[in-house]
Design an enzyme around this catalytic site. Sequence first.
Site, mmCIF file in Angstrom:
data_model
loop_
_atom_site.group_PDB
_atom_site.id
_atom_site.type_symbol
_atom_site.label_atom_id
_atom_site.label_comp_id
_atom_site.label_asym_id
_atom_site.label_seq_id
_atom_site.Cartn_x
_atom_site.Cartn_y
_atom_site.Cartn_z
ATOM 1 N N GLU A 52 -6.462 14.644 -4.853
ATOM 2 C CA GLU A 52 -7.535 13.662 -5.016
ATOM 3 C C GLU A 52 -8.761 14.074 -4.207
ATOM 4 O OE1 GLU A 52 -8.070 8.815 -4.531
ATOM 5 O OE2 GLU A 52 -6.562 9.865 -3.328
ATOM 6 N N LYS A 118 -9.832 6.511 -11.818
ATOM 7 C CA LYS A 118 -8.836 5.778 -11.039
ATOM 8 C C LYS A 118 -8.931 4.273 -11.305
ATOM 9 C CE LYS A 118 -7.219 5.477 -6.214
ATOM 10 N NZ LYS A 118 -7.537 5.941 -4.838
ATOM 11 N N CYS A 152 -3.350 8.518 -6.713
ATOM 12 C CA CYS A 152 -3.049 7.921 -5.418
ATOM 13 C C CYS A 152 -2.502 6.486 -5.480
ATOM 14 C CB CYS A 152 -4.279 8.004 -4.524
ATOM 15 S SG CYS A 152 -3.877 7.927 -2.745
#
Length: 209
Positions: A52, A118, A152
Site C-alpha cells: 500500500e 480503497k 489494508c
Amino acid sequence: MESPQYLNIQNLKVTVFQAYLFWENIDKNLQNISLRLSGGVREKTDLIVLPEMFNTGFTMKAEELAEDMDGKTMQWMAKTAEIYDCVITGSLIIKENGNFYNRMIWMLPSGDYQFYDKHHLFTMGDEDKHFTAGQKPLIVELKGWKIRLAICYDLRFPVWLRNKDAEYDILLLIASWPDKRSSHWRTLIHARSIENQSYVIAVNSLIGH
C-alpha cells in the site's frame, strides 16, 4: 524481508515484494524498488505485488503527494511492467476530479490498467478526512485465475470481501499494517481465506524515515 519472495500457485508465479519504504519520498522509493527488483527478479514472473502506498509510505499528506493518472509513478509502473513482461500492482495517492484516492493499480505490460479505490478508510488514522472511499469492488483475471483486489483495512470487513458464488479464486491484499497488530493481521488473513474458500496473497510494508 526486502528481497522479492516467490509463491508458486499452479501455473501462476507471483513475486511479493515487502519493500522498505522511504517516508514521503517518491523518487527514492521508485529508485529503491527498481534496484531491488533488478537484483531480485531472476526468473520469469507473472505478477509483482507492491505494498500500500508503495511510493510514499502510508501518509495523510494527500494534497502534497498526490499524482494524476499519467504522473511519474504510473509511468514507472507501466515501464516496470513492460521490462518484466508481467502485471505489477500496488497503491498510490491519486487526485481525480478534486478528490484524493488510495488507488490500487493493476498495470499490464501493454500499459493498459484497471484500478480499485480503497473502500474502507482507516478512520483511526484520519484517512477518511483526507481521502474519498471507493465504492466498486474489482475482480481481475490473470492466466485463468480470478483475483479480488483489496487494501489494508478492507481486511477487517468480511462482508465487503465475501466470495459470493465463488466469484474469485485469490484475494490479493496490499497493506501498511502496524507491527503491534501483527497477530490480528495473521489471524484475519487466515479467516478470510477459510470463510471464502480462496487463496490469500498479502504483502505489508516496511517504513523508514
